[in-house]
Design a protein around this motif. Sequence first.
Motif, short mmCIF file in Angstrom:
data_model
loop_
_atom_site.label_atom_id
_atom_site.label_comp_id
_atom_site.label_asym_id
_atom_site.label_seq_id
_atom_site.Cartn_x
_atom_site.Cartn_y
_atom_site.Cartn_z
N TRP A 31 42.14 34.53 36.30
CA TRP A 31 42.52 33.54 37.55
C TRP A 31 43.45 34.33 38.26
O TRP A 31 42.94 34.15 39.63
CB TRP A 31 41.93 31.78 37.56
CG TRP A 31 42.48 31.23 38.75
CD1 TRP A 31 41.54 31.03 39.84
CD2 TRP A 31 43.52 30.70 39.33
NE1 TRP A 31 41.56 30.40 40.75
CE2 TRP A 31 43.25 30.16 40.33
CE3 TRP A 31 44.94 30.68 38.63
CZ2 TRP A 31 44.07 29.63 41.23
CZ3 TRP A 31 45.59 30.09 39.66
CH2 TRP A 31 45.60 29.94 40.26
N THR A 33 45.06 36.69 37.90
CA THR A 33 44.57 38.47 38.09
C THR A 33 43.88 38.82 39.06
O THR A 33 44.73 39.32 40.07
CB THR A 33 44.11 38.78 36.96
OG1 THR A 33 44.93 38.85 36.02
CG2 THR A 33 44.22 40.63 37.27
N ILE A 34 42.97 38.12 39.38
CA ILE A 34 41.74 38.05 40.56
C ILE A 34 42.85 37.33 42.29
O ILE A 34 42.44 37.90 42.44
CB ILE A 34 40.63 37.58 40.26
CG1 ILE A 34 40.15 37.93 39.11
CG2 ILE A 34 40.05 37.19 41.42
CD1 ILE A 34 38.85 37.31 38.89
N ARG A 35 43.51 36.33 42.08
CA ARG A 35 44.44 35.55 43.04
C ARG A 35 45.03 37.15 43.65
O ARG A 35 45.75 37.15 44.73
CB ARG A 35 44.55 34.78 42.50
CG ARG A 35 43.23 33.59 42.43
CD ARG A 35 42.94 32.07 43.29
NE ARG A 35 44.47 32.40 44.05
CZ ARG A 35 44.67 31.14 45.04
NH1 ARG A 35 44.15 30.49 44.97
NH2 ARG A 35 45.68 31.46 45.63
N GLN A 36 46.37 37.20 42.23
CA GLN A 36 47.18 38.08 42.69
C GLN A 36 47.05 39.38 43.67
O GLN A 36 47.55 40.25 44.02
CB GLN A 36 47.72 38.56 41.45
CG GLN A 36 49.01 39.40 41.81
CD GLN A 36 50.04 38.35 42.18
OE1 GLN A 36 50.76 37.63 42.54
NE2 GLN A 36 50.95 39.90 43.09
N PHE A 37 45.71 39.89 43.45
CA PHE A 37 45.54 41.57 43.47
C PHE A 37 43.87 41.34 44.76
O PHE A 37 43.66 42.55 44.59
CB PHE A 37 44.89 42.12 42.23
CG PHE A 37 45.94 42.66 41.54
CD1 PHE A 37 47.48 43.61 41.82
CD2 PHE A 37 46.11 41.81 39.86
CE1 PHE A 37 48.34 43.58 41.12
CE2 PHE A 37 47.59 41.84 38.92
CZ PHE A 37 48.32 43.25 39.34
N ASP A 38 43.94 40.16 45.00
CA ASP A 38 42.73 39.63 45.93
C ASP A 38 41.24 40.68 45.28
O ASP A 38 40.88 41.35 46.45
CB ASP A 38 42.85 40.48 47.31
CG ASP A 38 44.54 39.24 48.07
OD1 ASP A 38 43.96 38.12 47.77
OD2 ASP A 38 44.97 39.91 48.61
N LEU A 39 41.18 40.50 44.06
CA LEU A 39 39.81 41.51 43.72
C LEU A 39 38.66 40.66 43.44
O LEU A 39 38.73 39.52 44.23
CB LEU A 39 40.22 41.25 42.04
CG LEU A 39 40.99 42.38 41.54
CD1 LEU A 39 41.19 42.12 39.68
CD2 LEU A 39 41.55 43.38 41.58
N MET A 40 37.48 41.35 43.92
CA MET A 40 36.48 40.77 44.46
C MET A 40 35.40 41.70 43.79
O MET A 40 35.59 43.01 43.52
CB MET A 40 36.22 40.90 46.68
CG MET A 40 37.20 40.63 46.77
SD MET A 40 36.72 41.05 48.29
CE MET A 40 36.83 39.11 48.86
N VAL A 44 36.58 41.81 40.22
CA VAL A 44 36.32 40.38 38.89
C VAL A 44 35.21 40.40 37.89
O VAL A 44 36.38 40.21 36.68
CB VAL A 44 35.52 39.19 40.14
CG1 VAL A 44 35.89 37.90 39.41
CG2 VAL A 44 36.30 38.97 41.46
#
Length: 159
Positions: A31, A33-40, A44
């Motif tokens: 969670w 990592t996904i938020r920190q790097f704005d992954l989509m 993800v």
Amino acid sequence: MADNWVRPYEPGSGRWLVIAWEAFALALLSWATIRQFDLMGHGVRVVACLLAAVWVVGAWRILQLGVYVSAEGVLIRGLLRSRVMPWPEIAGVHLRRATHRLGPWRIESGTTVLLERRNGQTVNTELWEQGVDFHSRPKVFRAVYQEIRARHRTASAPE
């Protein structure tokens, strides 16, 4: 070496708590990592699959941890590596009160089982009286210690 390794005890239920804790920690890492790097999208999925694979491998190793015995020796499975010690290399099986130093203080951490090699070195078996397998089962810890000693005596006895 033998293929008939036997763990002389049932693993404790604490292992499942460790596995669940690791799942929670890796989900939190995913969670963050996904938020920190704005992954989509694919990013993800890649992060989730990678950390899920790490969790599966780690959980498998946690379930396999322990000491196994056979007619040929002792197999010590750790988290990152496994080690086989043939009975002829083992001079003795001993209990040791483990203590750790924190500055001027000594902290008792319970009893462990050590294997003494013929060359004088000792090998930690990762059997710990206060560990996840034996924390609430001290009789099982003593029985495992006695089982390993008995197998060592049998293997060391002259024929």
